[in-house]
Design an enzyme around this catalytic site. Structure first.
Site, short mmCIF file in Angstrom:
data_model
loop_
_atom_site.label_atom_id
_atom_site.label_comp_id
_atom_site.label_asym_id
_atom_site.label_seq_id
_atom_site.Cartn_x
_atom_site.Cartn_y
_atom_site.Cartn_z
N LEU A 84 0.84 -1.20 0.00
CA LEU A 84 0.00 0.00 0.00
C LEU A 84 0.87 1.24 0.00
CD1 LEU A 84 -2.55 -0.99 2.78
CD2 LEU A 84 -3.03 -0.76 0.36
N LYS A 114 -5.38 -0.77 10.19
CA LYS A 114 -4.19 -1.36 9.59
C LYS A 114 -3.54 -2.21 10.67
CE LYS A 114 -0.17 -0.17 6.77
NZ LYS A 114 0.60 -1.28 7.20
N ASP A 116 -0.94 -4.55 12.50
CA ASP A 116 0.51 -4.57 12.45
C ASP A 116 1.02 -5.98 12.68
OD1 ASP A 116 2.95 -3.54 12.07
OD2 ASP A 116 3.10 -2.48 13.97
N GLU A 172 -3.86 -10.56 7.77
CA GLU A 172 -2.67 -10.34 8.56
C GLU A 172 -2.60 -11.39 9.66
OE1 GLU A 172 -1.27 -7.79 7.14
OE2 GLU A 172 0.22 -6.97 8.53
N TYR A 224 -8.78 -9.29 5.35
CA TYR A 224 -9.28 -8.00 4.89
C TYR A 224 -9.34 -7.84 3.37
CZ TYR A 224 -4.21 -7.42 5.34
OH TYR A 224 -2.85 -7.60 5.31
N LYS A 287 -10.00 2.23 1.49
CA LYS A 287 -10.13 1.56 0.18
C LYS A 287 -11.39 2.04 -0.51
CE LYS A 287 -8.17 -2.64 2.21
NZ LYS A 287 -8.40 -3.99 2.71
N CYS A 429 37.38 -4.98 33.72
CA CYS A 429 36.07 -4.48 34.14
C CYS A 429 35.07 -5.63 34.04
CB CYS A 429 35.67 -3.31 33.24
SG CYS A 429 34.05 -2.63 33.58
#
Ligand code: IVH
Length: 695
Positions: A84, A114, A116, A172, A224, A287, A429
Site C-alpha cells: 500500500l 491497519k 501490524d 494479517e 481483509y 479503500k 572491568c
C-alpha cells in the site's frame, strides 16, 4: 465399533471441533470448556491413529502442529500481493481523495484498521484450506500452510455453500499483546533475546520450522481482502461480510465513509481508541468499495491506486523520570537507561527507557524528575523522545553525566566519531568480561548449554574464569563443589563445553566477540578466508575484499589481532580443539578452481545466495567488489550501472546467468571423488534441462 461407524464418528467429531474452534477463536464466545474440547480432540486423534486412511490434511488435529521440520517451498502467487502507499498527513490524504473524486466522481470508501503483523494469502479450494503463503516479494512467497493450520481462527473448512470453488483471501497474521508478553517472559526466563514487537514476533513465528511451536505461540489471523475470479459480490464490504459468514475472522472495526470528514473522523477515533485494542495497529487503510471503481483506478507497479494507508504517529506516553542507571556492555560502551514511573504504552507496561548517550541527554535537556514522553521504536526498550517542559520543577538542574565507570571506576573515554562513552578497562572491568563470556556461550555462538548468566557470574566469583578460554580448562570436580551447582549441572556444563568443540568455524569467529563482527559478517569472513590464521594475517585492504566488510570492521579485526591478550586467548582456544577453519563442503567440480567471481543483480532461477553457494561448490571464490582481481562477473537483472562501468574499465568479463550455468554444468564430473551411486545420479541429471526460466 464397525469401521463404517468409526468413519461417521470421525466426520461428526471434525464438524463439532470446527464449530467449537470458530466459537472460541473467531467469536470469542466458547460454549464448551477447554477440557471438553480436548476430550473430543483426543477421541478424533485416536480414531485417526487407527484409520490413517480416513484422516484429512485439514483435520482439527492438525492444529496442534507437528515437530517435523520442513523447508518452506517458494511458490508463485496467483494474484500478485501488492503493498500500500502510505501517507502520514491529512493533506496528503485529502489529495488522494480529491484525485479519486476527480477521476470517478462521488464514491464509497471503506475504512479499516491497519493491523501490524505479517501478511498472508490463504487459498481455499472447494471450501477447504489448500495453501497459505507469505507475501515474500509480492510475486512469490513461502508456503507456510502447515504452520497456518495451527492458528485457531483460520478456518480449515468453510461454512455454508455460497463460496467460490477457488479463491484467495488475504489478511494479517498477528500476535496479540497477551501472547507477545507471554512469549517474551518465557524468552527472558530462558536467557534468550527478547523480540522487539508483535510484528516481528508474528513474522518470526510463522517461519518456525516446527509447527508445534507455532501452535503454542497464540497467533491470530484477521482477513481483509478477497481475490478470485468468481467472487459473489461487486463490492469489497459485501464480500467481506460473506467471508465472515463462511467462518473467517473479519474485523468489526470497519466503516463505509462517503466524505473526507467521515474518513478523518474514523482516523481520529481509532488513533485514540487503538490503545484499548488487544493487538497492535499502525494506521487506517482506506479503500474504494466498488470493484468496478477499483478496476477503473488501477495500480502502479507497486501499489493499487484505489487504496491508501494512513499511518498513525507512534504511540507515546507521559511519565516521570525517576533515576538513570548506566549499563556497561561487553564492548565497554556505556548506555544510560532511564527508570520511569510505570506507564501503559502500546499494550504493555513500561518501566525503563533508553536514552542512548550523553549527547541525547544534553540535546533533549533531560533532567531527573522531569515528566518525559516515551515512544516505542523498532527496538525492545522504548526511548525518551521529549521533555514536557511545562511540568518541570523550577529547582531542577541540568543532568551531570558520569565521568567514571560505575563498575570499575576507570575514567571513561570517548572515541572519535562515536557518540557513546567507553570504559577502556577491557580486561579488568567485570561486566565487560562477563558480557564477552555470555556472548561467547550463547545459542548463535558456541551454544554451550548449562552456562547461563548466573552460572558465569558464579564461576567468576569463585575465580574459575577470567576470559572465554578458561571455559575449556574447567575442572569437573572443582565445578561440582561450587554452591548451587552440584554434580549434575557440572557434568552438563562439561558436556556442553565438549560438544561446542564441533561448532563450525563461522560461529567460533562470531563468538570471539570482535567489535562489529556480527553473525553475518562472520559468515562472509569465514567463507572468504576459510581459516582464522588467514584472517589474523590479513591486511585492512585484504579484509575489505570480503563481502560486507568495510574499513570500520577491517580496522576492528586488525586491532583485535594486534592485542597480545587476545592472541593468548586464541591460542588457548586452539589448543582446546575449537574449529579454526571451514570444513570443506562436498565439491561438485573444479570448474571454477582459482577463479574470483562477483555475483551481482537479481536472478530468475535462484537467489543470489544460492548462486554464491554454486560458485563455492565448483571451487570458485566469491568477491564482493569489482576489482582487477576478479575473473568474471555474473550479472543478473538490474546489476548496478556503477559496477558495470567499473568492470568495463578494468576489462573484467561479464557473463549472464545462462552462461554461468553452462560453465558449471559442462564439466566432466567423474574426475571427482564420488560414490558410484552419486555419479550415476548426476549423470542422469546432466541430460535434464536446467530448471526455471533461464533462457
Ligand atoms: S489491503 C493491495 N488492508 O499493510 C492492498 N492491508 O503496508 C492489499 N495491512 O501488505 C492490502 N491491515 O500486510 C490491507 N486492513 C488492511 C490491512 C493491510 C494491514 C498490511 C498488509 C499490507 C501492508 C501494506
Amino acid at each position: 465399533m464397525s469401521r463404517h461407524k468409526d468413519k461417521l464418528r470421525m466426520s461428526e467429531l471434525t464438524e463439532l471441533l470446527d464449530y467449537h474452534s470458530h466459537k472460541y477463536y473467531v467469536e470469542n464466545s466458547p460454549e464448551i470448556s477447554d477440557f471438553e474440547f480436548d476430550t473430543l480432540l483426543r477421541e478424533l486423534q485416536n480414531l485417526e491413529d487407527r484409520y490413517p486412511e480416513f484422516a484429512d490434511s485439514n483435520s482439527p488435529t492438525k492444529r496442534v502442529g507437528s515437530d517435523l521440520t520442513s523447508a518452506f517451498e517458494s511458490v508463485e502467487h496467483r494474484f500478485a500481493m501488492q503493498s500500500l502507499s502510505n501517507t502520514y498527513s491529512s493533506e496528503e490524504l485529502g489529495e488522494w481523495i480529491d484525485r479519486i473524486v476527480r477521476e470517478i466522481g462521488e464514491v464509497e470508501f471503506v475504512c479499516e484498521l491497519k493491523f501490524d503483523g505479517t501478511a498472508i494469502s490463504l487459498t481455499y479450494e472447494n471450501g477447504a484450506l489448500s495453501r497459505a503463503v507469505t507475501r515474500g516479494d509480492g510475486q512469490r512467497g513461502d508456503d507456510v500452510t502447515n504452520n497456518v493450520r495451527t492458528i485457531g481462527s483460520v478456518p480449515l473448512r468453510l461454512r455454508g455453500n455460497d463460496y467460490p470453488a477457488l479463491f484467495e483471501i488475504r489478511g494479517e497474521i498477528i500476535m496479540p499483546y497477551v501472547s507477545f508478553d507471554r512469549l517474551n517472559r518465557e524468552r527472558e526466563a530462558a536467557g534468550e533475546p527478547l523480540l522487539a514487537n508483535p510484528r516481528n514476533a508474528a513474522a518470526g513465528t510463522l517461519k518456525q520450522q516446527s509447527s508445534q511451536i507455532v501452535a503454542r505461540r497464540g497467533l491470530d489471523c484477521t482477513l481483509y481482502q478477497l481475490a478470485g475470479d468468481n467472487l459473489p459480490f461487486a463490492t469489497h464490504v459485501e464480500n467481506l461480510e460473506a467471508a465472515r459468514r463462511w467462518g473467517f475472522k473479519i474485523s468489526e472495526h470497519t466503516a463505509i465513509c462517503r466524505s473526507r470528514e467521515e474518513i478523518e473522523r474514523f482516523i481520529a477515533h481509532w488513533d485514540c481508541e487503538r490503545k484499548n485494542l488487544p493487538y497492535a495497529t499502525d494506521g487506517v487503510v482506506i479503500k474504494v468499495n466498488s470493484y468496478a471503481h477499483q478496476r477503473q483506478l488501477g495500480s502502479t507497479a507497486k501499489a493499487p491506486r484505489w487504496a491508501v494507508a494512513y499511518k498513525f504517529q507512534a504511540e507515546r506516553a507521559l511519565t516521570r523520570l525517576l533515576s538513570v542507571d548506566f549499563q556497561v556492555g561487553r564492548t565497554g560502551a556505556i548506555t544510560p537507561v532511564a527508570n520511569l514511573e510505570p506507564v501503559l504504552l502500546a499494550g504493555t507496561i513500561v518501566k525503563r527507557a533508553s536514552i542512548h548517550n550523553a549527547d541525547q541527554i544534553a540535546l533533549l535537556d533531560i533532567r531527573l524528575s522531569d515528566m518525559v514522553y516515551v515512544e516505542k521504536g523498532g527496538e525492545i526498550i522504548p526511548k525518551i523522545t521529549e521533555v514536557e517542559l511545562s511540568e518541570r520543577d523550577e529547582n531542577s538542574r541540568p543532568f551531570e553525566y558520569i565521568t567514571h565507570c560505575p563498575e570499575c571506576g576507570s575514567e571513561l573515554v570517548r572515541y572519535e566519531g562515536e557518540a557513546k562513552h567507553y570504559c577502556p578497562n577491557a580486561s579488568g572491568c567485570k561486566p565487560q568480561i562477563v558480557g564477552r563470556i555470555e556472548h561467547f556461550v550463547k545459542r548463535k555462538a558456541m551454544d554451550i548449554e548449562g552456562l547461563g548468566g548466573e552460572t558465569i557470574e558464579l564461576l567468576w566469583q569463585n575465580g574459575l574464569i577470567r576470559n572465554i578460554s578458561d571455559i575449556y580448562y574447567l575442572d569437573p570436580v572443582q565445578l561440582a563443589t561450587l554452591p548451587r551447582l552440584g554434580e549434575k549441572s557440572a557434568s552438563n556444563i562439561i558436556e556442553g563445553v565438549r560438544l561446542s568443540k564441533e561448532v563450525p568455524f563461522e560461529r567460533v569467529l562470531f563468538a570471539l566477540g570482535i567489535r562489529f563482527v556480527g553473525e553475518t559478517t562472520a559468515k562472509y569472513l569465514a567463507s572468504h578466508f576459510r581459516t582464522l590464521d588467514a584472517i589474523a594475517k590479513a591486511t585492512i585492504e585484504e579484509l575489505a575484499e570480503a563481502e560486507e566488510v568495510g574499513t570500520k570492521i577491517a580496522d576492528a579485526i586488525v586491532e583485535y589481532f594486534a592485542n597480545d591478550a587476545n592472541i593468548e586467548i586464541v591460542e588457548r582456544l586452539r589448543s582446546a580443539g575449537l574449529q579454526f577453519q571451514v570444513k570443506d563442503k562436498v565439491r561438485e567440480s573444479n570448474a571454477l578452481e582459482g577463479k574470483n567471481v562477483v555475483i551481482s543483480g537479481k536472478f530468475t532461477g535462484m537467489s543470489r545466495d544460492d548462486m554464491k553457494a554454486l560458485v563455492e561448490k565448483h571451487g570458485g571464490k566469491n568477491l564482493a567488489a569489482v576489482s582487477a582481481n576478479v575473473d568474471f562477473i555474473v550479472a543478473g537483472d538490474n546489476m548496478g550501472p556503477a559496477k558495470r562501468q567499473k568492470a568495463e574499465k578494468l576489462g573484467v568479463k561479464i557473463i549472464n546467468e545462462a552462461e554461468f550455468m553452462a560453465m558449471i554444468s559442462d564439466v566432466d564430473k567423474t574426475e571427482h571423488d564420488e560414490s558410484d551411486e552419486q555419479s550415476v545420479a548426476k549423470a542422469a541429471n546432466r541430460d535434464k534441462p536446467i530448471q526455471g526460466t533461464l533462457f
